[in-house]
Motif scaffolding. Sequence first.
Motif, mmCIF file in Angstrom:
data_model
loop_
_atom_site.group_PDB
_atom_site.id
_atom_site.type_symbol
_atom_site.label_atom_id
_atom_site.label_comp_id
_atom_site.label_asym_id
_atom_site.label_seq_id
_atom_site.Cartn_x
_atom_site.Cartn_y
_atom_site.Cartn_z
ATOM 1 N N SER A 44 0.837 -1.199 0.000
ATOM 2 C CA SER A 44 0.000 0.000 0.000
ATOM 3 C C SER A 44 0.876 1.255 0.000
ATOM 4 O O SER A 44 1.882 1.321 0.694
ATOM 5 N N GLY A 45 0.484 2.211 -0.822
ATOM 6 C CA GLY A 45 1.223 3.468 -0.878
ATOM 7 C C GLY A 45 2.467 3.423 -1.748
ATOM 8 O O GLY A 45 3.243 4.376 -1.782
ATOM 9 N N SER A 46 2.651 2.315 -2.490
ATOM 10 C CA SER A 46 3.879 2.179 -3.273
ATOM 11 C C SER A 46 3.798 2.912 -4.612
ATOM 12 O O SER A 46 4.788 3.006 -5.327
ATOM 13 N N GLY A 47 2.602 3.424 -4.962
ATOM 14 C CA GLY A 47 2.475 4.194 -6.193
ATOM 15 C C GLY A 47 1.782 3.454 -7.326
ATOM 16 O O GLY A 47 1.767 3.941 -8.460
ATOM 17 N N LYS A 48 1.159 2.307 -7.037
ATOM 18 C CA LYS A 48 0.493 1.531 -8.087
ATOM 19 C C LYS A 48 -0.619 2.331 -8.756
ATOM 20 O O LYS A 48 -0.674 2.428 -9.977
ATOM 21 N N SER A 49 -1.488 2.902 -7.923
ATOM 22 C CA SER A 49 -2.604 3.672 -8.488
ATOM 23 C C SER A 49 -2.094 4.896 -9.229
ATOM 24 O O SER A 49 -2.584 5.229 -10.312
ATOM 25 N N THR A 50 -1.138 5.560 -8.645
ATOM 26 C CA THR A 50 -0.595 6.765 -9.283
ATOM 27 C C THR A 50 -0.016 6.426 -10.649
ATOM 28 O O THR A 50 -0.223 7.157 -11.620
HETATM 29 N N1 LIG Z 1 -4.081 12.967 -4.832
HETATM 30 C C1 LIG Z 1 -3.089 12.753 -3.953
HETATM 31 N N2 LIG Z 1 -2.635 13.741 -3.177
HETATM 32 C C2 LIG Z 1 -1.629 13.552 -2.309
HETATM 33 N N3 LIG Z 1 -0.986 12.389 -2.145
HETATM 34 C C3 LIG Z 1 -1.376 11.351 -2.906
HETATM 35 C C4 LIG Z 1 -2.449 11.479 -3.836
HETATM 36 N N4 LIG Z 1 -2.610 10.287 -4.459
HETATM 37 C C5 LIG Z 1 -1.699 9.458 -3.909
HETATM 38 N N5 LIG Z 1 -0.954 10.087 -2.986
HETATM 39 C C6 LIG Z 1 0.149 9.510 -2.212
HETATM 40 O O1 LIG Z 1 1.056 8.923 -3.115
HETATM 41 C C7 LIG Z 1 1.546 7.697 -2.614
HETATM 42 C C8 LIG Z 1 1.256 6.598 -3.598
HETATM 43 O O2 LIG Z 1 -0.150 6.409 -3.595
HETATM 44 P P1 LIG Z 1 -0.903 5.363 -4.511
HETATM 45 O O3 LIG Z 1 -2.357 5.601 -4.321
HETATM 46 O O4 LIG Z 1 -0.363 5.422 -5.889
HETATM 47 O O5 LIG Z 1 -0.474 3.997 -3.835
HETATM 48 P P2 LIG Z 1 -1.009 2.543 -4.108
HETATM 49 O O6 LIG Z 1 0.164 1.696 -4.382
HETATM 50 O O7 LIG Z 1 -2.082 2.559 -5.104
HETATM 51 O O8 LIG Z 1 -1.598 2.144 -2.680
HETATM 52 P P3 LIG Z 1 -2.890 1.271 -2.304
HETATM 53 O O9 LIG Z 1 -2.507 -0.160 -2.422
HETATM 54 O O10 LIG Z 1 -3.146 1.659 -0.879
HETATM 55 O O11 LIG Z 1 -3.985 1.674 -3.224
HETATM 56 C C9 LIG Z 1 0.910 7.486 -1.268
HETATM 57 O O12 LIG Z 1 1.801 7.907 -0.267
HETATM 58 C C10 LIG Z 1 -0.305 8.366 -1.316
HETATM 59 O O13 LIG Z 1 -0.629 8.832 -0.023
#
Ligand SMILES: Nc1ncnc2c1ncn2[C@@H]1O[C@H](COP(=O)(O)OP(=O)(O)OP(=O)(O)O)[C@@H](O)[C@H]1O
Lengths: 248, 230
Positions: A44-50
């Motif tokens: 979680s938080g590794s940047g997958k969604s981003t």
């Molecule tokens: N719109 C935003 N504004 C500020 N910080 C963000 C935003 N979107 C994501 N982040 C931060 O960027 C980092 C990566 O987030 P991301 O959502 O890409 O992680 P993830 O791998 O998809 O996690 P998860 O498994 O929890 O969905 C996290 O620290 C998150 O808090």
Amino acid sequence: MSTNGDVLIQVKEVHKIFHDSLHALNGVSEEILRGEVVVIVGPSGSGKSTFLRSLNLLEVPTTGKIFFEGVDITEKQTDIDKHRQKMGMVFQHFNLFPHKTILENITLAPIKLLKKSKEEAEKQAMQLLKQVGLEEKAASYPSQLSGGQKQRIAIVRSLAMEPDVMLFDEPTSALDPEMVGEVLELMKKLAHDGMTMVVVTHEMGFAKEVATRVLFMDEGQIKEQGRPEEFFENPKDPRLQEFLSKIL
Amino acid sequence: MLQTFQKKFYTNFIEDDRWKYIWEGLGVTLQVTLFAVLLGIVIGFLIAVVRSTYDKTGKLKVLNLICNVYLTVIRGTPVVVQLLIIYFVIFGSVNISKIPVAIMAFGINSGAYVAEIFRSGIMSIDNGQFEAGRSLGFSYAQTMVYIVMPQAFKNVLPALGNEFIVLLKETSVSGYIALQDLTKGGDIIRSRTYDALMPLLAVALIYLIMVIVFTKLVNILERRLRNSEH
Ligand SMILES: Nc1ncnc2c1ncn2[C@@H]1O[C@H](COP(=O)(O)OP(=O)(O)OP(=O)(O)O)[C@@H](O)[C@H]1O
Ligand SMILES: [Mg+2]
């Protein structure tokens, strides 16, 4: 003419920084080839969604470039709306339009954006609904559907635009366990039909069975990747080993 | 007792057709309120679009600034003062009838409040709706028009109804520019008959009945909207 194996999406040295400090993507370069099913895993938080959301520019990279079908979509002049029509996206929380019927949910974009006639769009929508076994829901509203049904409709809504790639961000994470299967089945079918897919998921079974390639993201970078067999059997990165030992 | 009541009723309402002050005043009040609300909705809608576009995309910076000044000034000053300024200062040197001036003043005033109603309506729509629209290939404007606005508008309908009720009472200060609305009508009767109680009580009663009826209608609307999920 495009064929399987062509580069569909090219990501070049992408960084994404939130609020001037949070480094969500830390220099990601990657290519998605036509016909691939790429599964992205990571803590979680590794940047997958981003990463996934930057592919269709829902997140705009702070620096770096993204090419889709040879066009630099990070370029300011690019008409991103046109390119997004070719990139379907499925969200964790479905995001169906609650004020529209299922049929309207599916036909809205084809009618308004592809300028299809209502009859033509509805005919296509009914065919798609038939394929997922939800024809009888055409006149229903999203609130009348189960989670699994909603997600299948969301997938159909994207498919109605006849996209060249489908992006999935944890499509089964918000579902009751008994509904996960029906959504994964539909995704498998899509993969078999040759759809290019990029899927963020925690469903390792799906990754093993369907993925052509698995990426491991950690701390805003792609730390390791490979075909599912070697990725799961023989992980090299210590963080990946730790990650896999926790979830498998 | 009954006889004095009958006599007073006669002098206040029947004699010289004085009921007409009330009746015609009521017409003016409703007319000003209705058109002011409509004007307020138009102004409020435009401001809400500017402000939420700025919030979401960072565009329209200058327009957003202008809107903020407008909101601050209108909400920071009494509506009576705004009415007087518009009538005596802005239209001071031109010959213009009072009803359009009142509609303009109350509409401009209402717009500031309606803008916030619309904005909170737009903000209340889950961002996922917006992203779903954009990811299908809709532009910002198309997403607003086809997906966000219809849902937001439904959510704010009861609040708009309440704004009508608020304005219905607020227009009672129209007498400051000598516009003969419902309140002024009662006041004119008072000055003719030297009886304050009966005409002003009648005026109050009419406002009260209208407010009760419209509140009831808004409540029904609210319940209807809540029951139909879509
Ligand atoms: N719109 C935003 N504004 C500020 N910080 C963000 C935003 N979107 C994501 N982040 C931060 O960027 C980092 C990566 O987030 P991301 O959502 O890409 O992680 P993830 O791998 O998809 O996690 P998860 O498994 O929890 O969905 C996290 O620290 C998150 O808090
Ligand atoms: Mg995520």
